[in-house]
Write a protein that holds these residues in place. Sequence first.
Motif, mmCIF file in Angstrom:
data_model
loop_
_atom_site.group_PDB
_atom_site.id
_atom_site.type_symbol
_atom_site.label_atom_id
_atom_site.label_comp_id
_atom_site.label_asym_id
_atom_site.label_seq_id
_atom_site.Cartn_x
_atom_site.Cartn_y
_atom_site.Cartn_z
ATOM 1 N N HIS A 168 -1.472 0.588 15.918
ATOM 2 C CA HIS A 168 -2.009 0.246 14.597
ATOM 3 C C HIS A 168 -3.273 -0.598 14.755
ATOM 4 O O HIS A 168 -3.515 -1.190 15.804
ATOM 5 C CB HIS A 168 -0.971 -0.513 13.776
ATOM 6 C CG HIS A 168 -0.994 -0.176 12.321
ATOM 7 N ND1 HIS A 168 -2.011 -0.576 11.488
ATOM 8 C CD2 HIS A 168 -0.128 0.533 11.542
ATOM 9 C CE1 HIS A 168 -1.773 -0.138 10.269
ATOM 10 N NE2 HIS A 168 -0.634 0.543 10.262
ATOM 11 N N SER B 192 0.792 -1.221 0.000
ATOM 12 C CA SER B 192 0.000 0.000 0.000
ATOM 13 C C SER B 192 0.831 1.280 0.000
ATOM 14 O O SER B 192 0.268 2.376 0.031
ATOM 15 C CB SER B 192 -0.923 0.009 1.227
ATOM 16 O OG SER B 192 -0.158 -0.006 2.419
ATOM 17 N N THR B 193 2.166 1.169 -0.036
ATOM 18 C CA THR B 193 2.993 2.368 0.076
ATOM 19 C C THR B 193 4.306 2.194 -0.673
ATOM 20 O O THR B 193 4.692 1.085 -1.024
ATOM 21 C CB THR B 193 3.269 2.692 1.558
ATOM 22 O OG1 THR B 193 4.043 3.891 1.650
ATOM 23 C CG2 THR B 193 4.026 1.564 2.241
ATOM 24 N N ASP C 103 -5.371 0.577 6.684
ATOM 25 C CA ASP C 103 -4.186 1.420 6.497
ATOM 26 C C ASP C 103 -4.271 2.743 7.241
ATOM 27 O O ASP C 103 -3.402 3.606 7.053
ATOM 28 C CB ASP C 103 -3.978 1.699 4.998
ATOM 29 C CG ASP C 103 -3.593 0.444 4.227
ATOM 30 O OD1 ASP C 103 -2.939 -0.429 4.827
ATOM 31 O OD2 ASP C 103 -3.959 0.342 3.038
#
Length: 224
Positions: A105, A60-61, A110
């Motif tokens: 988290h 995702s990054t 995300d």
Amino acid sequence: MTVNINNLTLTTPLPTSAKNPVALEMKGSEAIAKYPSIIKVLDDGSVQLSAPTKGASSKSTRRTRCEWSESTNWTLASATEHLNRQTMRLTKVNSAHKVVVSQMHVRGDDGPPVKVFWNKGSLTLGFRRTYNQATPTNMTVLENVPLGAEFTVTLQATAQGQITVTAKCNGASGSCGPLQFDKTWSSQRFEFHGGVYNQVDQTETTPADDGSICIISTLSLTHR
């Protein structure tokens, strides 16, 4: 004091394999044994984590990290208090001068509820009151945290969803909270993270020596 990350999960800036470019994850003990270039135990028992800006990242990054995380998830109601206390110093920081050093988290999303950044010499906080909140609320926890200085960050979460973040450095202290989660977080599962997570996207022109390094001298994770 020896920092024991043997049973924590380490996310590395290394690829899972030659065919899989996603960041490699493994137990801390295995990472220490196999990859001393990114994680090593120093003579005084502290742990050094290294994250070059150019390396493997999650799907995702495009940002790299060398970050420990708890291997077991938990809910807010599973304990009266959840605590993550980490004493560390940054010996190197990326070209953006911004790196995540501590997180609370959430599993499967995300948008973490709590992120603590070292940001150009200050410790700042991103807080999401609501699950899946698009943009976190940003605030400053403590100013005047120089590169190379030792600092302590404490993340506290209560069963009632109250969040308090405190920081200390060179005799000064700062705090944000208590900040209140709304009810959308009550069914979610969490884990604490810490280390270095670069806040700059890598590109083809990113210098090979760009990145961040931290030394963690104490780490305490409690749920009681």
